[in-house]
Design a protein around this motif. Structure first.
Motif, PDB file in Angstrom:
ATOM      1  N   SER A 154      76.405  64.659  81.232  1.00 12.47           N
ATOM      2  CA  SER A 154      76.342  63.202  81.381  1.00 12.47           C
ATOM      3  C   SER A 154      76.350  62.469  80.046  1.00 12.47           C
ATOM      4  O   SER A 154      76.401  61.234  80.023  1.00 12.47           O
ATOM      5  CB  SER A 154      75.080  62.818  82.163  1.00 12.47           C
ATOM      6  OG  SER A 154      73.917  63.250  81.471  1.00 12.47           O
ATOM      7  N   GLN A 155      76.311  63.221  78.932  1.00 14.36           N
ATOM      8  CA  GLN A 155      76.219  62.585  77.618  1.00 14.36           C
ATOM      9  C   GLN A 155      77.554  62.552  76.877  1.00 14.36           C
ATOM     10  O   GLN A 155      77.599  62.156  75.714  1.00 14.36           O
ATOM     11  CB  GLN A 155      75.183  63.341  76.763  1.00 14.36           C
ATOM     12  CG  GLN A 155      73.809  63.424  77.391  1.00 14.36           C
ATOM     13  CD  GLN A 155      73.222  62.060  77.670  1.00 14.36           C
ATOM     14  OE1 GLN A 155      73.228  61.186  76.803  1.00 14.36           O
ATOM     15  NE2 GLN A 155      72.722  61.870  78.889  1.00 14.36           N
ATOM     16  N   GLY A 156      78.624  62.974  77.542  1.00  8.42           N
ATOM     17  CA  GLY A 156      79.924  62.965  76.892  1.00  8.42           C
ATOM     18  C   GLY A 156      80.270  64.252  76.178  1.00  8.42           C
ATOM     19  O   GLY A 156      81.151  64.265  75.307  1.00  8.42           O
ATOM     20  N   ASN A 177      82.047  61.470  73.304  1.00  3.76           N
ATOM     21  CA  ASN A 177      81.262  60.235  73.322  1.00  3.76           C
ATOM     22  C   ASN A 177      81.632  59.289  74.471  1.00  3.76           C
ATOM     23  O   ASN A 177      81.453  58.071  74.353  1.00  3.76           O
ATOM     24  CB  ASN A 177      81.387  59.498  71.991  1.00  3.76           C
ATOM     25  CG  ASN A 177      80.413  60.036  70.954  1.00  3.76           C
ATOM     26  OD1 ASN A 177      79.207  60.065  71.182  1.00  3.76           O
ATOM     27  ND2 ASN A 177      80.946  60.493  69.833  1.00  3.76           N
ATOM     28  N   ARG A 178      82.172  59.836  75.515  1.00  2.05           N
ATOM     29  CA  ARG A 178      82.583  59.062  76.692  1.00  2.05           C
ATOM     30  C   ARG A 178      83.613  57.975  76.351  1.00  2.05           C
ATOM     31  O   ARG A 178      83.745  56.977  77.059  1.00  2.05           O
ATOM     32  CB  ARG A 178      81.352  58.458  77.380  1.00  2.05           C
ATOM     33  CG  ARG A 178      80.493  59.511  78.068  1.00  2.05           C
ATOM     34  CD  ARG A 178      79.231  58.946  78.660  1.00  2.05           C
ATOM     35  NE  ARG A 178      78.280  58.578  77.617  1.00  2.05           N
ATOM     36  CZ  ARG A 178      77.014  58.251  77.845  1.00  2.05           C
ATOM     37  NH1 ARG A 178      76.560  58.221  79.083  1.00  2.05           N
ATOM     38  NH2 ARG A 178      76.209  57.927  76.868  1.00  2.05           N
ATOM     39  N   THR A 179      84.335  58.206  75.258  1.00  4.50           N
ATOM     40  CA  THR A 179      85.446  57.312  74.863  1.00  4.50           C
ATOM     41  C   THR A 179      86.671  58.180  74.654  1.00  4.50           C
ATOM     42  O   THR A 179      87.045  58.487  73.518  1.00  4.50           O
ATOM     43  CB  THR A 179      85.106  56.539  73.577  1.00  4.50           C
ATOM     44  OG1 THR A 179      84.774  57.486  72.534  1.00  4.50           O
ATOM     45  CG2 THR A 179      83.931  55.613  73.807  1.00  4.50           C
ATOM     46  N   ASP A 192      84.110  62.961  84.966  1.00  2.63           N
ATOM     47  CA  ASP A 192      82.874  62.515  84.344  1.00  2.63           C
ATOM     48  C   ASP A 192      82.359  61.275  85.064  1.00  2.63           C
ATOM     49  O   ASP A 192      82.961  60.795  86.039  1.00  2.63           O
ATOM     50  CB  ASP A 192      83.061  62.288  82.840  1.00  2.63           C
ATOM     51  CG  ASP A 192      83.948  61.088  82.507  1.00  2.63           C
ATOM     52  OD1 ASP A 192      84.333  60.334  83.426  1.00  2.63           O
ATOM     53  OD2 ASP A 192      84.266  60.914  81.311  1.00  2.63           O
ATOM     54  N   SER A 193      81.244  60.720  84.590  1.00  2.00           N
ATOM     55  CA  SER A 193      80.608  59.598  85.278  1.00  2.00           C
ATOM     56  C   SER A 193      81.412  58.313  85.187  1.00  2.00           C
ATOM     57  O   SER A 193      81.156  57.360  85.932  1.00  2.00           O
ATOM     58  CB  SER A 193      79.210  59.368  84.702  1.00  2.00           C
ATOM     59  OG  SER A 193      79.277  59.136  83.295  1.00  2.00           O
ATOM     60  N   ASN A 194      82.410  58.268  84.300  1.00  2.54           N
ATOM     61  CA  ASN A 194      83.249  57.080  84.148  1.00  2.54           C
ATOM     62  C   ASN A 194      84.579  57.196  84.893  1.00  2.54           C
ATOM     63  O   ASN A 194      85.457  56.346  84.722  1.00  2.54           O
ATOM     64  CB  ASN A 194      83.510  56.797  82.672  1.00  2.54           C
ATOM     65  CG  ASN A 194      82.248  56.396  81.924  1.00  2.54           C
ATOM     66  OD1 ASN A 194      81.378  55.738  82.487  1.00  2.54           O
ATOM     67  ND2 ASN A 194      82.130  56.817  80.672  1.00  2.54           N
ATOM     68  N   THR A 207      92.560  59.223  82.222  1.00  3.31           N
ATOM     69  CA  THR A 207      91.694  58.093  82.530  1.00  3.31           C
ATOM     70  C   THR A 207      92.012  57.542  83.921  1.00  3.31           C
ATOM     71  O   THR A 207      93.062  57.859  84.499  1.00  3.31           O
ATOM     72  CB  THR A 207      91.871  56.974  81.489  1.00  3.31           C
ATOM     73  OG1 THR A 207      93.171  56.376  81.665  1.00  3.31           O
ATOM     74  CG2 THR A 207      91.735  57.515  80.077  1.00  3.31           C
ATOM     75  N   ASN A 220      86.820  59.601  84.484  1.00  6.77           N
ATOM     76  CA  ASN A 220      87.849  60.309  83.723  1.00  6.77           C
ATOM     77  C   ASN A 220      87.957  61.745  84.233  1.00  6.77           C
ATOM     78  O   ASN A 220      86.939  62.425  84.423  1.00  6.77           O
ATOM     79  CB  ASN A 220      87.492  60.338  82.234  1.00  6.77           C
ATOM     80  CG  ASN A 220      87.420  58.958  81.630  1.00  6.77           C
ATOM     81  OD1 ASN A 220      88.386  58.199  81.661  1.00  6.77           O
ATOM     82  ND2 ASN A 220      86.257  58.609  81.065  1.00  6.77           N
TER      83      ASN A 220
END
Length: 748
Positions: free
Chosen positions: A478-480, A498-500, A423-425, A450, A427
């Protein structure tokens, strides 16, 4: 011979550019099945194409379905000096004949209408005007001068067909080495009458036969036989283990064993031999040189391996593109039911931007079930390998660093990973199928690693319909949200993390299935999903295509139904891809859709899907198969089609250009007299404004450039062709901040 050499050099040069340059093959040429030498040119037949080696200058040239041939899966290959032609036989019974800078496709083998078995051509022997085709059902005789089949004979007793492995013409007789003995018959009008054929060594399975001067030499795999009386009797000449091929060369016989070549004189005495460390299919001998046709390293010549650059093997399942590099996984499960594992020892294939490398399965802890290779988006030297049996493997600089499974990560037992990505983070998100959850049987799940190597297991159990697992490669937006296609009657599961990834308290999970107000899909067997540039979800099932508009709001509302896409033709509505099994959907820079199916090739649709822009199949294009397992599009607009039989690419006009102008090119340019097609302008910013004026500044045409490409038909606003002259193309991006210009010359 010099004249012949230059003739074939010219043929290969012309044929190398005979088809549209839009197509390119990424086939493997390592498995050499047959070798033919003509003066200084050595021709090698491989699974999906030919390549030639020029001994004079060391040049390699290749020909495949992407630039001239009509088929893949080559099963036989021969050269006929009388007609100066190369003959290629395929496993589907078709022929390509390369002659006088043209490739002629022969498809009309006269077959009994009741025959439903294999049509594979196992061997081609040529002499004079004839080519004898050894088939799985018997033999077919082709006249190379008249370009027509003379006779076909079925080797049939009752309901049984005898496979012919190899044939030869000797003293106007055909001698056929079959799996029931050696049959012979004079070339005459009685050839099709199988009962008239003479049989020797009844019941013995013969795989090879050649002639040399006045003798016939045959083999029953490990045992060599000789006949000096035109096949009436056969003398045992000894045992040659793993005998794969026999080649007649002038006054000698070459025996090709698994790891050895033995050269015999015409009395079958050993002249010399050479041992190999590689497994051989075939070979050749000329001017005191042994040529080895290896199974996995190309052509062996003087301690050197010669082969066009390409992947190690044609078996392909998924492709990942990042930073102008390619990673190809051969797959690890059965393509028929998508659930059973299917082992191979091919490792994976990596193109580093300059050449292909093979990462063998020994260096991967003998991993045999590779579904996908995912490079780290922050470090391309670090890649992760998804296994359908053994979890997640991590490599750094092509060296195995770690294996993550149920003992050291969140991955559960039955470590069947099917797909995923970053993903964009940063992960790494991977989908696991057949996950063994405590007290809950098996299930689909998401595992997230992660950047700090923390793992989190996200169960999809709350949205399971069927009690069995089954999942495909997910779409990570891109929205999780992770969109998990779940065949085996489990619908499309959408998980919002939720990108968490380590905090699950704010997670939500949704299910899109065939129920009304919960999706209204045509089937719960969902194969793929993606979101296009407008945010619409495109969903492929085993029974057709559906879209879900405003998916986030729709899912949150709790009531949502997908829509069919309908094309109106002659006042009648027709559903796009109705009842078609769809394996993959990709969106290009202009938001157009490339859709890969399970048996119908590739469909190219407009942004909204209501216009069919193109369709590619193995019948009308270089696609090696109509079964498409993956499609990827790089930043230049090149579209890659992945099949179990290899990869080809198509250079489209659409590029992912963003707001910047690239190398702006208009073609054709100049536009010459008689040309009536479109003029294409590439390299523009996405959705750029395009104005075309004459040299006096008069506006003659304007348009937009979705995907960085503008099309002009050469007409003015009144629909009439513009006059000869030079026309200026003035361009600006959608915000009007970037500009570019070019010129187009038109000659009427």
């Amino acid at each position: 011979m010099k004249r012949l050499f230059f003739l074939f050099l010219q043929i290969f040069t012309i044929l190398s550019y005979s088809q549209s340059s839009r197509w390119k093959d990424y086939f493997s040429y390592f498995n050499v099945k047959n070798i033919q030498k003509v003066d200084n040119l050595i021709f090698c037949a491989t699974e999906n194409g030919l390549f030639s080696y020029n001994e004079s200058n060391g040049e390699l040239k290749k020909i495949s379905k992407a630039n001239g041939l009509h088929e893949v899966s080559i099963s036989a290959f021969a050269y006929n000096p009388s007609s100066k032609s190369i003959i290629i036989g395929y496993s589907n019974g078709k022929l390509d004949i390369i002659k006088q800078d043209k490739i002629h496709l022969i498809v009309d083998i006269p077959l009994d209408q009741n025959y439903q078995g294999s049509k594979q051509i196992n061997h081609i022997y040529t002499e004079g005007d004839y080519a004898v085709l050894s088939m799985d059902f018997g033999i077919a005789l082709f006249n190379l001068k008249k370009f027509e089949f003379k006779e076909t004979c079925y080797f049939k007793q009752g309901l049984n067909y005898y496979k012919v492995n190899k044939s030869v013409i000797f003293n106007n007789k055909i001698y056929a080495a079959s799996n029931y003995g050696i049959y012979s018959h004079t070339i005459d009008n009685l050839l099709p009458n199988f009962s008239a054929w003479n049989l020797s060594n009844k019941g013995t399975n013969y795989n090879q036969i050649v002639k040399n001067n006045s003798i016939l030499v045959a083999s029953s795999y490990n045992t060599l036989y000789k006949s000096e009386d035109e096949g009436l009797s056969w003398e045992n000449q000894g045992n040659y283990p793993n005998l794969n091929d026999i080649v007649s060369i002038d006054n000698s016989i070459l025996l090709v064993q698994k790891n050895k070549m033995v050269l015999l004189d015409n009395t079958l005495n050993v002249l010399k031999f050479k041992e190999f460390s590689d497994n051989l299919n075939t070979g050749f001998y000329s001017h005191d040189i042994f040529y080895g046709g290896t199974q996995s390293k190309g052509l062996y010549l003087d301690s050197t391996y010669l082969v066009p650059d390409g992947p190690f093997n044609n078996r392909s399942y998924s492709l990942t593109i990042f930073d102008n590099q390619l990673w190809v996984a051969p797959g690890g499960r059965n393509l028929v039911n998508n659930f059973q594992s299917s082992a191979n020892t091919y490792g994976f294939y990596h193109f580093n931007g300059q050449k292909w490398n093979h990462i063998d399965y020994e260096s991967l802890n003998k991993e045999r079930y590779i579904m996908k290779v995912i490079p780290n988006s922050n470090n391309a030297n670090e890649v992760f390998i998804l296994s359908y049996e053994n979890g997640l493997l991590k490599m750094v600089d092509n060296k195995l660093q770690a294996i993550y499974n149920h003992t050291n990560s969140s991955i559960k037992q039955n470590e069947r990973l099917v797909g995923g990505g970053f993903d964009s983070n940063g992960n790494l998100i991977v989908v696991q199928t057949w996950s063994a959850e405590t007290n809950n049987g098996v299930n689909n799940a998401i595992n997230i690693k992660t950047p700090t190597d923390e793992f989190k297991y996200l169960s999809l159990l709350p949205k399971r319909i069927n009690q069995t697992g089954g999942a495909m490669d997910p779409y990570i937006d891109s929205q999780g949200y992770v969109w998990v296609p779940s065949p085996r009657n489990n619908g499309l599961v959408v998980y919002n993390y939720n990108r968490t990834p380590l905090n699950t308290y704010d997670d939500k999970i949704y299910l899109i299935n065939s129920d009304k107000n919960s999706g209204s899909l045509p089937s719960n067997n969902v194969m793929c999903a993606t979101l296009d540039k407008s945010g619409t979800a495109w969903i492929g099932t085993d029974s057709g295509l559906r879209i879900l508009r405003n998916p986030y709001q729709s899912l949150e509302s709790g009531i949502y139904n997908t829509e069919r896409i309908v094309i109106s033709q002659n006042g009648l509505g027709e559903e796009v891809l109705r009842e078609t099994k769809i394996n993959v959907i990709r969106t290009d820079g202009a938001d157009r859709k490339w859709i890969g199916t399970n048996s119908s090739g590739v469909f190219y649709l407009s942004e909204d899907g209501t216009t069919l822009l193109n369709k590619f199949t193995e019948e009308n294009s270089p696609l090696p198969s109509n079964l498409i397992t993956d499609i990827q599009i790089d930043q230049s607009g090149e579209v890659y089609f992945v099949t179990p039989s290899g990869i080809v690419s198509y250079r489209g006009d659409i590029i992912d250009s963003g707001d910047e102008f690239g190398n702006v090119v208009a073609y054709p340019n100049p536009v010459r007299p008689g040309y009536t097609g479109n003029i294409t302008i590439r390299g523009l910013a996405h959705d750029a404004y395009v104005k075309i004026t004459d040299v006096s500044g008069n506006l003659v045409y304007e348009t937009r450039a979705p995907g960085g490409v503008a099309i002009w038909n050469g007409n003015n606003f009144k629909g009439k062709p513009v006059a000869s002259g030079v026309y200026l193309v003035l361009m600006s991006n959608s915000e009007g901040k970037k500009h570019a210009t070019t010129k187009i010359a038109i000659i009427r």
